[in-house]
Write an enzyme that holds these catalytic residues in place. Structure first.
Site, mmCIF file in Angstrom:
data_model
loop_
_atom_site.group_PDB
_atom_site.id
_atom_site.type_symbol
_atom_site.label_atom_id
_atom_site.label_comp_id
_atom_site.label_asym_id
_atom_site.label_seq_id
_atom_site.Cartn_x
_atom_site.Cartn_y
_atom_site.Cartn_z
ATOM 1 N N GLU A 1 33.936 90.165 46.524
ATOM 2 C CA GLU A 1 34.728 89.150 45.833
ATOM 3 C C GLU A 1 35.506 89.755 44.664
ATOM 4 O OE1 GLU A 1 35.520 86.304 46.781
ATOM 5 O OE2 GLU A 1 34.069 85.937 48.374
ATOM 6 N N TYR B 1 35.715 81.163 39.816
ATOM 7 C CA TYR B 1 35.795 81.340 41.262
ATOM 8 C C TYR B 1 34.683 82.249 41.779
ATOM 9 C CZ TYR B 1 36.841 83.465 45.665
ATOM 10 O OH TYR B 1 36.700 83.952 46.944
ATOM 11 N N ASP C 1 39.931 79.731 46.181
ATOM 12 C CA ASP C 1 40.819 80.878 46.033
ATOM 13 C C ASP C 1 42.214 80.442 46.461
ATOM 14 O OD1 ASP C 1 40.767 80.789 48.794
ATOM 15 O OD2 ASP C 1 40.188 82.885 49.072
#
Length: 359
Positions: free
Chosen positions: A50, A131, A149
């Site tokens: 990520e 996020y 996202d």
């Protein structure tokens, strides 16, 4: 696999059920993922992927991810790594503050004995924001979390035909995403939304007739899919100019380490004339030696563009450069220096002119 009906509400079920059924058949196979029905992946792999994927494509990230987990298989291994080696391994991925935060976060996690399993706990770690904390909590720990996202943002804005322009629209997008996020299989749901945005609900030419959510999509009903998300007019990006200096001696090039804070912080680089995001460089070459132009590199950063004039030292002396601190790096190992993309481009130009800096 049967998609769960345990969702945040009726609207959520109408989206989650067909989407998860689609994901069970069409999930992308990615090296950091567990396939539908498999145990959740290692939080380290989720976190690492990520961080790498922020503002970077899956195709670009995949080889970097493979090299990182091969070299540093656990978060403890990464925490114990030399910072310069990690920065060099990151070179080419861009947004180098992510690499510095990666090291700091790995050390924090290793010292505390593992990753927290909640969004709140994850957000306390260096470099982990809203996020990333939601993605790790949902994908690695099975927590219900609203993961948004760029792909998810696009899918949701089309599903609900959100007419407000970004970035102001993000509040409405989050509210809508919360409504459709299921309590069960939240991680699969997040990844399904990402996959849908990456493969079907694409920015241009969305393949709406293949979309499992088209019957619930307001943008599809209005035949306006490509109108969403609505974007504010682009601002003019400032253009900066600078010089970079190529000095070769006895088969080695002079490299400096950029300051820890600022553009490309902590990375090895060619010496330059002090350009920055806010100003052009001085436009002057160091005293001593006979400098000549060696070509121009153009590079786009997030908030500005840069035109970098490469300067070659014709006589190979230019001793004033190495008075400022740096290192002679062997040209035959230049690919190991971890030069950022900007300076890697400049180095290629110089090498095309001959490794001694002469045409």
């Amino acid at each position: 696999m049967q998609a769960s009906t345990d969702t945040a509400g009726e609207a959520g079920g109408a989206i989650a059920i067909p989407l998860l059924a689609w994901y069970d058949r069409h999930a992308r196979r990615l090296p950091w993922r567990a396939s539908p029905g498999e145990p959740a992946p290692d939080p380290y792999r989720v976190w690492l992927s990520e961080v790498m994927l922020q503002q970077t494509t899956t195709a670009a990230v995949a080889p970097y991810f493979a090299r990182f987990v091969d070299r540093w298989p656990t978060v403890g291994d990464l925490a114990a790594a030399d910072e310069a080696e990690v920065m060099a391994a990151w070179a080419g991925l861009g947004y180098y503050s992510r690499a510095r935060n990666l090291i700091a976060c790995a050390r924090a996690v290793a010292s505390s004995g593992g990753f927290p399993d909640t969004e709140e706990g994850l957000r306390r770690l260096p470099g982990i924001g809203e996020y990333t904390s939601a993605a790790i909590a949902a994908i690695a720990f099975g927590q219900r979390a609203v993961v948004i996202d760029a792909n998810v943002e696009r899918v949701v804005s089309r599903l609900f035909a959100i007419d407000e322009a970004l970035p102001a629209a993000r509040k409405a997008i989050r509210v809508a995403a919360d409504e459709i996020t299921p309590a069960d299989r939240s991680g699969d749901f997040a990844q399904a939304m990402m996959d849908l945005g990456a493969t079907i609900c694409t920015p241009r030419g969305p393949r709406c007739l293949l979309c499992p959510l088209r019957q619930k999509c307001l943008a599809f009903a209005l035949d306006r899919a490509e109108d969403f998300p609505v974007r504010a007019p682009k601002r003019t990006v400032p253009q900066r100019r600078g010089l970079a200096f190529w000095l070769v001696r006895e088969g080695a090039v002079w490299l400096v380490r950029r300051p820890a804070k600022g553009m490309l912080g902590g990375m090895r680089a060619l010496p330059d004339d002090g350009w920055s995001a806010g100003a052009d460089g001085s436009g002057t070459a160091p005293q001593g030696g006979n400098w000549k132009p060696g070509g121009i590199v153009r590079h786009g950063f997030t908030h500005f563009g840069l035109e970098l004039q490469l300067m070659l030292c014709e006589d190979g002396v230019c001793a004033s450069l190495d008075d400022e601190g740096g290192e002679w790096w062997p040209l035959d190992r230049l690919d190991e220096a971890g030069l950022p993309t900007l300076f890697a481009k400049a180095a290629r130009l110089a090498l095309e002119a001959g490794t001694d800096g002469r045409e």
